[in-house]
Design an enzyme around this catalytic site. Structure first.
Site, PDB file in Angstrom:
ATOM      1  N   ARG A 236       1.902   8.626   6.755  1.00 33.68           N
ATOM      2  CA  ARG A 236       2.038   8.517   8.384  1.00 33.68           C
ATOM      3  C   ARG A 236       3.855   8.331   8.682  1.00 33.68           C
ATOM      4  O   ARG A 236       4.359   7.799   7.809  1.00 33.68           O
ATOM      5  CB  ARG A 236       1.430   7.328   9.132  1.00 33.68           C
ATOM      6  CG  ARG A 236      -0.084   7.772   9.049  1.00 33.68           C
ATOM      7  CD  ARG A 236      -0.846   6.317   9.556  1.00 33.68           C
ATOM      8  NE  ARG A 236      -0.595   4.958   8.862  1.00 33.68           N
ATOM      9  CZ  ARG A 236      -0.785   4.011   9.165  1.00 33.68           C
ATOM     10  NH1 ARG A 236      -0.952   3.676  10.611  1.00 33.68           N
ATOM     11  NH2 ARG A 236      -0.395   2.817   8.647  1.00 33.68           N
TER      12      ARG A 236
ATOM     13  N   LYS B 260       6.841  -5.812  11.020  1.00 37.46           N
ATOM     14  CA  LYS B 260       6.670  -5.219  10.041  1.00 37.46           C
ATOM     15  C   LYS B 260       8.201  -4.943   9.308  1.00 37.46           C
ATOM     16  O   LYS B 260       8.271  -4.936   7.862  1.00 37.46           O
ATOM     17  CB  LYS B 260       5.544  -3.957  10.072  1.00 37.46           C
ATOM     18  CG  LYS B 260       5.266  -3.276   9.034  1.00 37.46           C
ATOM     19  CD  LYS B 260       4.258  -2.372   9.296  1.00 37.46           C
ATOM     20  CE  LYS B 260       3.949  -1.463   8.031  1.00 37.46           C
ATOM     21  NZ  LYS B 260       2.984  -0.267   8.018  1.00 37.46           N
TER      22      LYS B 260
ATOM     23  N   TRP C 297       7.060  -0.967  -7.603  1.00 39.55           N
ATOM     24  CA  TRP C 297       8.318  -1.736  -6.827  1.00 39.55           C
ATOM     25  C   TRP C 297       9.462  -1.993  -7.911  1.00 39.55           C
ATOM     26  O   TRP C 297      10.413  -1.315  -7.584  1.00 39.55           O
ATOM     27  CB  TRP C 297       7.681  -3.041  -6.343  1.00 39.55           C
ATOM     28  CG  TRP C 297       8.837  -3.363  -5.189  1.00 39.55           C
ATOM     29  CD1 TRP C 297       8.943  -3.122  -4.050  1.00 39.55           C
ATOM     30  CD2 TRP C 297       9.701  -4.265  -5.785  1.00 39.55           C
ATOM     31  NE1 TRP C 297      10.015  -3.897  -3.560  1.00 39.55           N
ATOM     32  CE2 TRP C 297      10.493  -4.711  -4.600  1.00 39.55           C
ATOM     33  CE3 TRP C 297      10.322  -4.899  -7.018  1.00 39.55           C
ATOM     34  CZ2 TRP C 297      11.762  -5.541  -4.616  1.00 39.55           C
ATOM     35  CZ3 TRP C 297      11.175  -5.777  -6.917  1.00 39.55           C
ATOM     36  CH2 TRP C 297      12.150  -6.101  -5.609  1.00 39.55           C
TER      37      TRP C 297
ATOM     38  N   PHE D 245      -3.595  -0.230   7.048  1.00 42.08           N
ATOM     39  CA  PHE D 245      -4.190  -1.566   7.126  1.00 42.08           C
ATOM     40  C   PHE D 245      -5.203  -1.715   5.891  1.00 42.08           C
ATOM     41  O   PHE D 245      -5.065  -0.863   4.973  1.00 42.08           O
ATOM     42  CB  PHE D 245      -4.737  -2.192   8.409  1.00 42.08           C
ATOM     43  CG  PHE D 245      -3.571  -2.211   9.373  1.00 42.08           C
ATOM     44  CD1 PHE D 245      -2.426  -3.104   9.146  1.00 42.08           C
ATOM     45  CD2 PHE D 245      -3.575  -1.676  10.701  1.00 42.08           C
ATOM     46  CE1 PHE D 245      -1.471  -3.082   9.927  1.00 42.08           C
ATOM     47  CE2 PHE D 245      -2.869  -2.071  11.677  1.00 42.08           C
ATOM     48  CZ  PHE D 245      -1.423  -2.807  11.301  1.00 42.08           C
TER      49      PHE D 245
ATOM     50  N   PHE E  33       3.734  -9.502  -9.464  1.00 44.36           N
ATOM     51  CA  PHE E  33       4.964 -10.198  -9.098  1.00 44.36           C
ATOM     52  C   PHE E  33       5.027 -11.010 -10.303  1.00 44.36           C
ATOM     53  O   PHE E  33       4.138 -11.581 -11.174  1.00 44.36           O
ATOM     54  CB  PHE E  33       4.284 -11.289  -8.096  1.00 44.36           C
ATOM     55  CG  PHE E  33       4.403 -10.495  -6.594  1.00 44.36           C
ATOM     56  CD1 PHE E  33       5.459 -10.648  -5.749  1.00 44.36           C
ATOM     57  CD2 PHE E  33       3.558  -9.666  -6.222  1.00 44.36           C
ATOM     58  CE1 PHE E  33       5.713 -10.242  -4.547  1.00 44.36           C
ATOM     59  CE2 PHE E  33       3.644  -8.845  -4.967  1.00 44.36           C
ATOM     60  CZ  PHE E  33       4.625  -9.118  -4.225  1.00 44.36           C
TER      61      PHE E  33
ATOM     62  N   THR F 171       4.143   1.449  -1.022  1.00 45.99           N
ATOM     63  CA  THR F 171       4.708   1.636  -2.127  1.00 45.99           C
ATOM     64  C   THR F 171       3.919   2.098  -3.301  1.00 45.99           C
ATOM     65  O   THR F 171       4.508   2.671  -4.072  1.00 45.99           O
ATOM     66  CB  THR F 171       5.397   0.331  -2.147  1.00 45.99           C
ATOM     67  OG1 THR F 171       6.037  -0.315  -1.399  1.00 45.99           O
ATOM     68  CG2 THR F 171       6.109  -0.050  -3.726  1.00 45.99           C
TER      69      THR F 171
ATOM     70  N   LYS G 121       0.764  -1.112  -0.063  1.00 48.92           N
ATOM     71  CA  LYS G 121       0.040   0.030   0.039  1.00 48.92           C
ATOM     72  C   LYS G 121       0.791   1.202  -0.018  1.00 48.92           C
ATOM     73  O   LYS G 121       0.522   2.078  -0.948  1.00 48.92           O
ATOM     74  CB  LYS G 121      -0.994  -0.084   1.343  1.00 48.92           C
ATOM     75  CG  LYS G 121      -1.838   1.239   1.404  1.00 48.92           C
ATOM     76  CD  LYS G 121      -2.895   1.082   2.523  1.00 48.92           C
ATOM     77  CE  LYS G 121      -2.572   1.127   3.664  1.00 48.92           C
ATOM     78  NZ  LYS G 121      -1.842   0.257   4.258  1.00 48.92           N
TER      79      LYS G 121
ATOM     80  N   ALA H  17      -3.809   1.948  12.843  1.00 45.30           N
ATOM     81  CA  ALA H  17      -5.229   1.936  12.323  1.00 45.30           C
ATOM     82  C   ALA H  17      -5.822   0.804  12.855  1.00 45.30           C
ATOM     83  O   ALA H  17      -7.316   0.552  12.748  1.00 45.30           O
ATOM     84  CB  ALA H  17      -4.933   1.549  10.969  1.00 45.30           C
TER      85      ALA H  17
END
Length: 559
Positions: free
Chosen positions: A96, A107, A412, A303, A384, A75, A73, A275
């Site tokens: 954030r 994370k 990415w 999230f 991917f 990214t 998200k 969140a």
């Protein structure tokens, strides 16, 4: 094929001086305060100068429920901002600030990934400009003043058994969830049960992120309820005369932080409420400032859309007078197959059956955004190498049935270039999409009605069960006049339900509410469901084990 790590990519980047980034937004050196060469704070007083300027367009990025497979998200948010700049749009990003707890826990870093990152990456993920330390200091000053008031005679009649403010630290530390302090004799205070929350779950953080200016910050801080008296009356930070000093600690922190992406796109990174516990959005100050300085503002909510986006649309947007122009819902084929019951080690294999089983999670989030909140949306599918055409086509077909397009995102690997198609679709939505945004519920509903509206409409629950403690909490809060506030649901991020094991789009479940408390300064009622905790713990092998620094001060293993 070997890939560079995020931190290796970030460390190889050639950054522009922050004054040049500020200049892209029309800011001069008089408008910023330097924190080294590549970070600055923007003076919030320029808002007065810009008050007559028309706001730009607001783009909200959200996602499906997070999985170990990863969604991307942040990214996507960064890559979309870069892509808009690439096609000639004046865009800025609002994110954030990362919390040290998750950075050293499960994370890892939270500054995007690959070639769609905000930099300087190490600074942003670690101490940055000290905002979180200031928030923790303000919170803990208030806690110290509560206990000192009791020690000095307790003029307000505070019941030590009903102190609701908790100390905080910006670290995952389960050992501090429940403690006993004030031991060692009369000189050391009154012994009592206490505990710590992680800083980003504190009400001071929520207040900080919802304040519209310094005056509003001080007023909100004064309303924070710290305890109740023996006869049940709330005691506030204002009653303790703590809010002035707290505001002094937060005065500089309230100025939004300005940094850049790998491609030189301006980025505001400011505030960081969780969140799954708090409202999960960056500061109102940064978002409102960005809307005056740019034509397009790309922001995210934490999230999945059942948490961050719901709170953005029902709490932040309501209080700040914001209206998103388009929503991006991020997903991956891998994450959808995980939602369909496939273990992480087998996600690279084509499996249309598992994908079909997991897709309802994405479709529910799409329905919530487009049908419940009536906002135009696009699905950004982070591609991917293992994704097959058959899998991609299945996602496209299912989303098209709901009237939503799917755009492949390759930010990415390619940075802004990999997000141009997404940027063009977002621009199309802004110009052509139907936008009838309104919050999910009116504030006039009772607390229970608001909880049940979210549970049924957003989560898909059959209903809500309340523990006796929660039932009593609600009765007391409505008696005290807090029944007209929005509700902030504290719920697991891993499922649409309050059970993290229920993946996909569960049905036939009920939400259990354990406790309900008011964050009077922030202006919402916090509803704790399931087993959610306000102080996380570290995993068996925390990310901290992989982080190191060499003799030259170069950090490795951060992400």
């Amino acid at each position: 094929m070997t890939f560079k790590s995020d931190i290796e990519i970030a460390q190889e980047a050639k950054l522009e001086p922050i004054k040049d980034i500020a200049a892209k937004l029309g800011l001069t050196e008089d408008d910023i305060e330097y924190y080294g060469k590549y970070k600055a704070k923007v003076n919030y007083n320029i808002s007065k100068r810009l008050s007559g300027k028309k706001d730009g367009r607001l783009i909200l990025v959200t996602a499906i429920n997070p999985t170990p497979a990863g969604e991307g998200k942040t990214t996507t948010t960064v890559g979309l901002g870069d892509a808009l700049r690439r096609i000639g749009k004046n865009a800025v990003i609002c994110l954030r600030e990362p919390s040290l707890g998750p950075v050293f826990g499960v994370k890892g870093g939270a500054a995007g990934g690959g070639y769609a990152q905000v930099v300087p990456m190490e600074d942003i993920n670690l101490h940055f400009t000290g905002d979180l330390h200031a928030i923790g200091a303000a919170n803990n000053l208030l806690c110290a003043m509560v206990d000192n008031h009791i020690y000095q005679g307790n003029e307000l009649g505070i019941d030590p058994r009903r102190i609701v403010i908790r100390r905080c630290v910006d670290m995952n530390d389960r050992q501090l969830r429940f403690i006993v302090d004030g031991l060692g004799g009369k000189a050391n205070g009154m012994p009592r049960e206490d505990g710590f929350d992680i800083t980003v779950a504190s009400e001071v953080m929520a207040v900080f992120c919802l304040a519209k200016d310094l005056k509003d910050l001080k007023e909100r801080l004064s309303r924070i309820i710290v305890a109740y008296t023996y006869d049940g009356r709330p005691v506030t930070a204002g009653d303790l005369k703590a809010h002035g000093a707290m505001t002094a600690l937060l005065k500089d922190a309230l100025m939004p932080n300005l940094v850049q992406t790998l491609e030189g796109t301006p980025a505001f990174i400011h505030g960081g409420p969780f969140a799954n516990i708090a409202h999960g959005c960056n500061s109102v100050m940064a978002t409102k400032l960005a809307l005056k300085l740019a034509d397009y503002v790309v922001t995210e909510a934490g999230f999945g859309a059942d948490l961050g986006a719901e709170k953005f649309l029902d709490i932040k947007a309501r209080y700040a007078g914001l209206k998103p122009d388009a929503v991006v819902i991020v997903a991956t084929v891998r994450a959808l197959k995980y939602n369909g019951g496939i273990p992480k080690e087998r996600l690279n294999e084509e499996n249309l059956q598992a994908l079909r089983k997991g897709l309802p999670n994405l479709l529910k989030h799409v329905e919530n955004i487009t049908k419940k909140f009536r906002l135009p949306a696009v699905v950004a599918l982070n591609r991917f190498p293992s994704d097959t055409e058959a899998e991609l086509n299945l996602v496209r077909e299912e989303c098209k049935a709901l009237g939503v397009n799917v755009v492949l995102s390759e930010v990415w690997a390619k940075g802004g270039e990999g997000g141009v198609d997404l940027a063009n679709e977002v621009l199309r939505l802004i110009e052509e999409g139907e936008n009838g945004y309104a919050p999910l519920y009116p504030l006039e509903l009772s607390i229970k009605e608001k909880i049940e509206t979210i549970a049924k409409e957003i989560y898909g629950a059959d209903g809500v069960d309340y523990t006796p403690a929660a039932q009593k909490d609600i009765e007391n809060l409505e008696k005290l006049g807090f029944g007209n506030l929005p509700v902030c649901m504290a719920k697991t991020q891993y499922s649409l339900s309050d059970n993290p094991a229920l993946l996909g789009r569960p049905t036939g479940f009920r939400i259990t509410v354990r406790n309900v408390k008011v964050s009077a300064g922030a202006g919402f009622v916090v509803v704790l469901t399931g087993e959610i905790m306000t102080m996380p713990g570290l995993p068996r092998r925390p990310a901290a084990e992989n982080i190191d620094v060499d003799e030259n001060g170069r950090i490795s293993g951060l992400f």
